[in-house]
Design a protein around this motif. Structure first.
Motif: not given
Length: 320
Positions: A130, A126, A81, A77
């Motif tokens: 990902l 999300k 980002n 994560c």
């Protein structure tokens, strides 16, 4: 009479005090095929079925693995980002996938008995993004959002949702991922029809797009044909255990086709009508479908000496 699924007490009896498995995997696989898992067991059992946990691990080792997977997910994560701004400005494919995912999630609507939303769409978005960034082989395809939803409903923690979905895709990519295995499944489905039912195969001649157009069964991994999520989980856990054979999904698809075969022949249906009838195969019971598909596979194996080599290799040999 419907058999009782493996409940929590029975599942816990498969392990000793240290958490090591005391039953063989074949024993567990046979019972899952025959009876399925009770909903109360699935959140734990699926961690073994997908490979999140090793079948040879102890309870303490599983705690360590879970901690490791949580930290690995957080690291992914953080990485995502950092590179997201670059992806948004430099990679047109990424923005296109974002648009596809957003569109798919907008159509996803699920509420509980009190009317409260039980879908965390932000989390789904999300994890799907990902997954797309981290998995170059299995590109995003329509239907992944509905697959992922079932994992969100299955386990509570976000890192568990992510990793179960990843391991599931790895185990089933030769079944449900378009650019890896779906085309092969359709070819083999056609081969099964030709061997098992020459009369039906002859009717389908000149209607080659009929079988090819059944790709949603594989892409969506049969989600759309069942009455409930429990039925979907029931079939998927059989696929994950690899019984009664590998690539059982093709036998399942053939079994579904056979359910409308007589109607198709009786009414001498053309391609469009066949696809309409196949599209109306819904609200199935997973236990019944699995039982019928197992019978179909048994029938196929009764002619094992005559089965074409390509089918033997597809259904009988080890993992691809």
């Amino acid at each position: 009479m419907k058999k009782m699924p493996i409940d929590k007490a029975e599942w816990e009896g498969y392990f000793d005090e240290s958490g090591h498995l005391v039953k063989s995997r074949d024993f567990i696989s046979s019972n899952i095929l025959d009876r399925g898992l009770d909903p109360a067991v699935r959140s734990e059992a699926w961690k073994f079925l997908t490979g999140y946990y090793s079948w040879r691990s102890s309870h303490d080792e599983r705690l360590t693995v879970d901690s490791m997977r949580r930290k690995s997910y957080q690291a992914l994560c953080n990485m995502y980002n950092k590179i997201q701004p670059l992806l948004e400005t430099e990679h047109r494919d990424f923005m296109q996938v974002c648009s596809f995912i957003n569109s798919d999630l907008q159509r996803l609507y699920l509420r509980d008995a009190q009317g409260y939303a039980i879908v965390d769409k932000k989390q789904l978005e999300k994890i799907l993004l990902l997954s797309y960034v981290c998995n170059t082989d299995a590109e995003y395809q329509q239907g992944f959002h509905e697959m992922l939803l079932l994992f969100q409903l299955l386990v509570e923690k976000e890192h568990e949702v992510y990793w179960l979905f990843q391991f599931f895709l790895q185990k089933t990519e030769h079944s449900c991922v378009v650019n890896i295995g779906v085309g092969k499944n359709l070819i083999m489905l056609k081969a099964v029809i030709a061997f098992m039912d020459p009369i039906f195969a002859k009717h389908l001649e000149g209607k080659s797009r009929v079988v090819q157009s059944l790709f949603p069964w594989f892409c969506l991994f049969f989600q759309q044909v069942f009455k409930s999520f429990d039925d979907v989980w029931r079939l998927w856990e059989v696929f994950l255990m690899g019984m009664p054979c590998r690539n059982f999904q093709v036998i399942v698809a053939y079994t579904m086709l056979q359910s409308v075969r007589d109607q198709i022949l009786r009414e001498n249906m053309g391609g469009d009508d066949i696809l309409m009838v196949c599209g109306n195969i819904i609200d199935l019971d997973a236990d019944e479908l699995i039982s019928k598909a197992c019978s179909m596979y048994k029938l196929l194996m009764e002619h094992k000496d005559k089965v074409p080599d390509e089918l033997k290799e597809f259904f009988l040999q080890g993992d691809p």
